[in-house]
Design a protein around this motif. Sequence first.
Motif, PDB file in Angstrom:
ATOM      1  N   VAL A 137       0.856  -1.185   0.000  1.00 30.32           N
ATOM      2  CA  VAL A 137       0.000   0.000   0.000  1.00 30.32           C
ATOM      3  C   VAL A 137       0.891   1.233   0.000  1.00 30.32           C
ATOM      4  CG1 VAL A 137      -1.780   1.313   1.223  1.00 30.32           C
ATOM      5  CG2 VAL A 137      -1.837  -1.204   1.244  1.00 30.32           C
ATOM      6  N   ARG A 138       0.618   2.148  -0.894  1.00 28.57           N
ATOM      7  CA  ARG A 138       1.418   3.364  -1.021  1.00 28.57           C
ATOM      8  C   ARG A 138       1.441   4.164   0.284  1.00 28.57           C
ATOM      9  NH1 ARG A 138      -2.568   5.645  -5.546  1.00 28.57           N
ATOM     10  NH2 ARG A 138      -2.442   3.413  -5.987  1.00 28.57           N
ATOM     11  N   GLY A 139       2.534   4.877   0.482  1.00 29.95           N
ATOM     12  CA  GLY A 139       2.655   5.755   1.641  1.00 29.95           C
ATOM     13  C   GLY A 139       3.088   5.076   2.922  1.00 29.95           C
ATOM     14  N   ARG A 140       3.193   3.765   2.943  1.00 28.47           N
ATOM     15  CA  ARG A 140       3.495   3.060   4.184  1.00 28.47           C
ATOM     16  C   ARG A 140       4.987   3.140   4.535  1.00 28.47           C
ATOM     17  NH1 ARG A 140      -1.489   3.390   4.137  1.00 28.47           N
ATOM     18  NH2 ARG A 140      -2.838   1.650   4.735  1.00 28.47           N
ATOM     19  N   GLY A 193      -6.896   5.356   3.622  1.00 25.60           N
ATOM     20  CA  GLY A 193      -8.111   4.731   3.132  1.00 25.60           C
ATOM     21  C   GLY A 193      -7.913   3.671   2.079  1.00 25.60           C
ATOM     22  N   ARG A 194      -6.671   3.339   1.774  1.00 28.99           N
ATOM     23  CA  ARG A 194      -6.425   2.360   0.715  1.00 28.99           C
ATOM     24  C   ARG A 194      -6.130   0.988   1.308  1.00 28.99           C
ATOM     25  NH1 ARG A 194      -5.942   4.928  -4.256  1.00 28.99           N
ATOM     26  NH2 ARG A 194      -5.584   2.855  -5.101  1.00 28.99           N
ATOM     27  N   THR A 195      -6.389  -0.036   0.524  1.00 28.22           N
ATOM     28  CA  THR A 195      -6.065  -1.404   0.904  1.00 28.22           C
ATOM     29  C   THR A 195      -5.258  -2.047  -0.220  1.00 28.22           C
ATOM     30  OG1 THR A 195      -8.171  -2.181  -0.017  1.00 28.22           O
ATOM     31  CG2 THR A 195      -8.127  -1.666   2.340  1.00 28.22           C
ATOM     32  N   ASP A 246     -12.204  -3.845  -5.710  1.00 30.32           N
ATOM     33  CA  ASP A 246     -11.774  -2.554  -6.229  1.00 30.32           C
ATOM     34  C   ASP A 246     -11.055  -1.782  -5.141  1.00 30.32           C
ATOM     35  OD1 ASP A 246     -12.921  -3.050  -8.674  1.00 30.32           O
ATOM     36  OD2 ASP A 246     -14.865  -2.209  -8.072  1.00 30.32           O
ATOM     37  N   SER A 247     -10.044  -0.979  -5.550  1.00 31.87           N
ATOM     38  CA  SER A 247      -9.342  -0.115  -4.611  1.00 31.87           C
ATOM     39  C   SER A 247     -10.047   1.224  -4.524  1.00 31.87           C
ATOM     40  CB  SER A 247      -7.896   0.096  -5.078  1.00 31.87           C
ATOM     41  OG  SER A 247      -7.189  -1.112  -5.046  1.00 31.87           O
ATOM     42  N   PRO A 248      -9.869   1.962  -3.411  1.00 31.63           N
ATOM     43  CA  PRO A 248     -10.441   3.295  -3.315  1.00 31.63           C
ATOM     44  C   PRO A 248      -9.833   4.205  -4.357  1.00 31.63           C
ATOM     45  CG  PRO A 248      -9.710   2.492  -1.165  1.00 31.63           C
ATOM     46  CD  PRO A 248      -9.200   1.544  -2.190  1.00 31.63           C
ATOM     47  N   PRO A 249     -10.454   5.337  -4.640  1.00 27.35           N
ATOM     48  CA  PRO A 249      -9.930   6.250  -5.647  1.00 27.35           C
ATOM     49  C   PRO A 249      -8.521   6.686  -5.315  1.00 27.35           C
ATOM     50  CG  PRO A 249     -12.134   6.906  -4.964  1.00 27.35           C
ATOM     51  CD  PRO A 249     -11.695   5.821  -4.033  1.00 27.35           C
ATOM     52  N   HIS A 250      -7.733   6.934  -6.351  1.00 26.27           N
ATOM     53  CA  HIS A 250      -6.351   7.375  -6.182  1.00 26.27           C
ATOM     54  C   HIS A 250      -6.324   8.811  -5.712  1.00 26.27           C
ATOM     55  CE1 HIS A 250      -2.154   7.743  -6.778  1.00 26.27           C
ATOM     56  NE2 HIS A 250      -2.235   8.485  -7.843  1.00 26.27           N
TER      57      HIS A 250
END
Length: 274
Positions: free
Chosen positions: A54-57, A245-247, A263-267
């Motif tokens: 997950v981005r930002g981690r 909020g992303r998975t 589906d992933s949350p919006p970018h």
Amino acid sequence: MPNGEYLRYVALGDSQTEGLGDGDDTVGLRGFADRFAEHLTAVSPGLQYANLAVRGRVAGQVRAEQLGPALALRPDLATVVAGVNDLLRPRFDAAEVAGQLEEMFAALTAAGAHVVTLTFPDIGKIAPLARPLGSRVLDLNDRIRAAAARQGVSVAETAAPPVTTDPRMWTVDRLHASPLGHERIAAAIADAIRLPGSSDAWTRPLPPQASPTRRQTAAAELRWATAFLGPWLGRRLRGRSSGDGRTAKRPRLLPLGAPPSHDSPPHEAPSDPA
């Protein structure tokens, strides 16, 4: 694994592993982990692949959020790539970050997985304004190598070849690999585990191109600081992350060609770091 025949590959990490810079959230992200899974599938057609990144981690979040699910998938091969988000923060502790990585290395190897990680290119050679971070990168790389050696983890030395700091290997934000960069990282990981069909061709330089003038370089730095560095600092000051909020895009083991299970949350922001 004999003959490089792996059956369950799980990728842990941040935005580089998720695939930012290689595709987008409209058409789908590819990235080095997907590309490495393609290398694996060519050797083991029955391969199943999960991507928990997950981005930002930061590294501690990767360990806390992804290690348990990864172990539950019982991988025989895992990639663990994290730490760039840590070294970009004011309070960076290389020993702490390497310790988080080593905990993941140890747990996954103890569970029977062949673990692969990588070292990081000098950010200052990619974004000159980031040159003060060079010593952090060197320190973290040394600690990653030492932790990997203690835990029997393979290391793709993407810090070493000059080609890895070629601007064409990076997107315009200079924080995420370009499609070509992701392709080379995947090839480096395949080479690190001596996957059949792999080689050190990923280290070869790209065709020469004209060097920018000093004025062009200065203008490019200003554009980069305005378009990417400033907004990123603003988000950090507000305590926000591109991963909020992303998975994971691929939380279950599936054949490479199978679509993600949800589906992933919006970018939110393609310019945020790893």
